[in-house]
Design an enzyme around this catalytic site. Structure first.
Site, PDB file in Angstrom:
ATOM      1  N   HIS A  54      -6.820   1.286  -7.039  1.00  0.00           N
ATOM      2  CA  HIS A  54      -7.116   0.500  -5.826  1.00  0.00           C
ATOM      3  C   HIS A  54      -7.900  -0.746  -6.257  1.00  0.00           C
ATOM      4  O   HIS A  54      -9.076  -0.901  -5.947  1.00  0.00           O
ATOM      5  CB  HIS A  54      -7.928   1.343  -4.844  1.00  0.00           C
ATOM      6  CG  HIS A  54      -7.984   0.788  -3.451  1.00  0.00           C
ATOM      7  ND1 HIS A  54      -7.331  -0.370  -3.074  1.00  0.00           N
ATOM      8  CD2 HIS A  54      -8.621   1.234  -2.329  1.00  0.00           C
ATOM      9  CE1 HIS A  54      -7.562  -0.608  -1.791  1.00  0.00           C
ATOM     10  NE2 HIS A  54      -8.334   0.349  -1.319  1.00  0.00           N
ATOM     11  N   CYS A  79     -16.352   2.953  -0.144  1.00  0.00           N
ATOM     12  CA  CYS A  79     -15.294   2.037   0.296  1.00  0.00           C
ATOM     13  C   CYS A  79     -14.841   2.291   1.738  1.00  0.00           C
ATOM     14  O   CYS A  79     -14.097   1.488   2.292  1.00  0.00           O
ATOM     15  CB  CYS A  79     -14.107   2.087  -0.661  1.00  0.00           C
ATOM     16  SG  CYS A  79     -13.173   3.613  -0.607  1.00  0.00           S
ATOM     17  N   GLN A 134     -10.097  -3.127  -3.884  1.00  0.00           N
ATOM     18  CA  GLN A 134     -11.371  -2.561  -3.443  1.00  0.00           C
ATOM     19  C   GLN A 134     -12.462  -2.851  -4.470  1.00  0.00           C
ATOM     20  O   GLN A 134     -13.596  -3.183  -4.118  1.00  0.00           O
ATOM     21  CB  GLN A 134     -11.250  -1.044  -3.241  1.00  0.00           C
ATOM     22  CG  GLN A 134     -12.573  -0.353  -2.886  1.00  0.00           C
ATOM     23  CD  GLN A 134     -13.153  -0.833  -1.571  1.00  0.00           C
ATOM     24  OE1 GLN A 134     -12.461  -0.829  -0.550  1.00  0.00           O
ATOM     25  NE2 GLN A 134     -14.413  -1.251  -1.565  1.00  0.00           N
ATOM     26  N   ASP A 141     -16.780   8.284  -2.560  1.00  0.00           N
ATOM     27  CA  ASP A 141     -15.591   7.945  -1.779  1.00  0.00           C
ATOM     28  C   ASP A 141     -15.168   9.216  -1.054  1.00  0.00           C
ATOM     29  O   ASP A 141     -15.772  10.281  -1.234  1.00  0.00           O
ATOM     30  CB  ASP A 141     -14.494   7.444  -2.741  1.00  0.00           C
ATOM     31  CG  ASP A 141     -13.219   7.005  -2.024  1.00  0.00           C
ATOM     32  OD1 ASP A 141     -13.302   6.657  -0.832  1.00  0.00           O
ATOM     33  OD2 ASP A 141     -12.147   7.017  -2.652  1.00  0.00           O
ATOM     34  N   ARG A 153       0.889  -1.174   0.000  1.00  0.00           N
ATOM     35  CA  ARG A 153       0.000   0.000   0.000  1.00  0.00           C
ATOM     36  C   ARG A 153       0.921   1.216   0.000  1.00  0.00           C
ATOM     37  O   ARG A 153       1.561   1.518   1.005  1.00  0.00           O
ATOM     38  CB  ARG A 153      -0.874  -0.029   1.256  1.00  0.00           C
ATOM     39  CG  ARG A 153      -1.953   1.033   1.314  1.00  0.00           C
ATOM     40  CD  ARG A 153      -2.720   0.858   2.624  1.00  0.00           C
ATOM     41  NE  ARG A 153      -3.819   1.785   2.767  1.00  0.00           N
ATOM     42  CZ  ARG A 153      -5.072   1.572   2.383  1.00  0.00           C
ATOM     43  NH1 ARG A 153      -5.378   0.423   1.819  1.00  0.00           N
ATOM     44  NH2 ARG A 153      -6.012   2.476   2.563  1.00  0.00           N
ATOM     45  N   ARG A 158     -14.183  -7.320   1.293  1.00  0.00           N
ATOM     46  CA  ARG A 158     -12.750  -7.071   1.122  1.00  0.00           C
ATOM     47  C   ARG A 158     -11.957  -8.313   1.550  1.00  0.00           C
ATOM     48  O   ARG A 158     -10.923  -8.640   0.967  1.00  0.00           O
ATOM     49  CB  ARG A 158     -12.328  -5.858   1.973  1.00  0.00           C
ATOM     50  CG  ARG A 158     -12.807  -4.504   1.476  1.00  0.00           C
ATOM     51  CD  ARG A 158     -12.164  -4.124   0.158  1.00  0.00           C
ATOM     52  NE  ARG A 158     -10.716  -4.179   0.228  1.00  0.00           N
ATOM     53  CZ  ARG A 158      -9.935  -3.206   0.711  1.00  0.00           C
ATOM     54  NH1 ARG A 158     -10.473  -2.087   1.148  1.00  0.00           N
ATOM     55  NH2 ARG A 158      -8.620  -3.335   0.733  1.00  0.00           N
TER      56      ARG A 158
END
Length: 299
Positions: free
Chosen positions: A113, A248, A116, A208, A86, A275
């Site tokens: 991402h 998310c 996700q 988001d 990440r 997830r």
């Protein structure tokens, strides 16, 4: 991978089976940014499958600072079976992937991402029983989540209508690819600065955070630019009658009001749980030759 996610979820969660598919495997987890869902889903998921996850922060590993990315990639390759990273910069991930001899998984970068989006699509497949023909309505920042949707929605036969404020549009190179994918797959791609235009007829309303990690100094400017972008029941009124909502997380009230966020139409908590099942599927598909036993769902 979505089929595999559904299979693991059914066998482990519904049937209570123990599947030590990753026994003897280890995962290096590099986190330059803090995380709740990515860290917890990956650590608990990898351990549930019998593997050993090892969490590394900037206190433990400083990518490209105290050691070159090339050297780090080679060291990690000799000790772990895969790495989930990440990071701030997509270019760091690209270098790791080029120099490592083991799989490198994007746990989030400034550009994408993808893990996700796997969770989002599994959640939508569970709810609607199929992805083909759905219209996704994005209302928010032209960020890594939107980029990942743009790179994948058309391949499942989903249409995308995205509204971003002026100056916060998606990356031009991603837009070019998304236009190509839409053309190849016969889907619609609409990019606008009008939230209600993007929401019109949409099956799935998605937003988001407006202020991502590393953008805190821009908070005042961004809050001003995103006026009128909050998802509310007014937004939902122009959506399709079967509309649902995704976010998310973590969520701020200015992005979506409580009425939508906590409504029965909101799928945010199943989305968060998924997830775990999707990252488990990523690991299993990369590190084993396991095939799903569950009948293939319709996509």
């Amino acid at each position: 991978m979505l089929w595999l996610s559904a299979d693991l979820k059914f066998r482990i969660k519904q049937k209570g089976e123990y599947l030590p598919l990753l026994q003897g495997k280890s995962l290096g987890m590099i986190f330059e940014k803090r995380s709740t869902r990515t860290r917890l889903s990956t650590e608990t998921g990898f351990a549930l499958l019998g593997g050993h996850p090892c969490f590394l922060t900037t206190q433990d590993i400083h990518l490209g600072v105290n050691e070159s990315l090339t050297d780090t990639a080679r060291v990690l390759s000799s000790m772990a079976d895969a790495v989930l990273a990440r990071v701030y910069k997509q270019s760091d991930l690209d270098t790791l992937a080029k120099e490592a001899s083991i799989p490198i998984i994007n746990g989030l970068s400034d550009l994408y991402h993808p893990i996700q989006i796997l969770a989002d699509y599994l959640t939508l497949q569970e709810h609607y029983s199929s992805l083909k023909g759905l219209t996704l309505s994005w209302i928010g920042d032209g960020n890594n989540i939107l980029h990942s949707i743009m790179m994948s929605a058309a391949k499942f036969g989903m249409h995308l209508q995205a509204a971003t404020p002026k100056g916060y549009e998606p990356d031009a190179s991603v837009t070019k690819l998304a236009e190509q994918y839409a053309k190849e797959n016969g889907t619609k791609l609409l990019l606008t600065n009008d939230p209600l235009e993007a929401a019109h007829g949409g099956n799935v309303l998605i937003t988001d955070t407006w202020i991502s990690m590393g953008q805190e100094e821009e908070k005042k400017k961004r809050l001003q630019a995103f006026q009128g972008y909050q998802v509310t029941m007014k937004t939902a009124k122009v959506a399709a009658s079967d509309w649902t909502f995704l976010h998310c997380l973590p969520r701020k009230p200015e992005e979506v009001d409580d009425e939508v966020f906590y409504s029965p139409r909101s799928l945010v908590f199943p989305e968060a749980e998924n997830r775990k099942w999707t990252i488990m599927a990523v690991m299993v598909s990369l590190l084993t030759d396991y095939s799903p036993q569950l009948q293939k769902p319709k996509f």
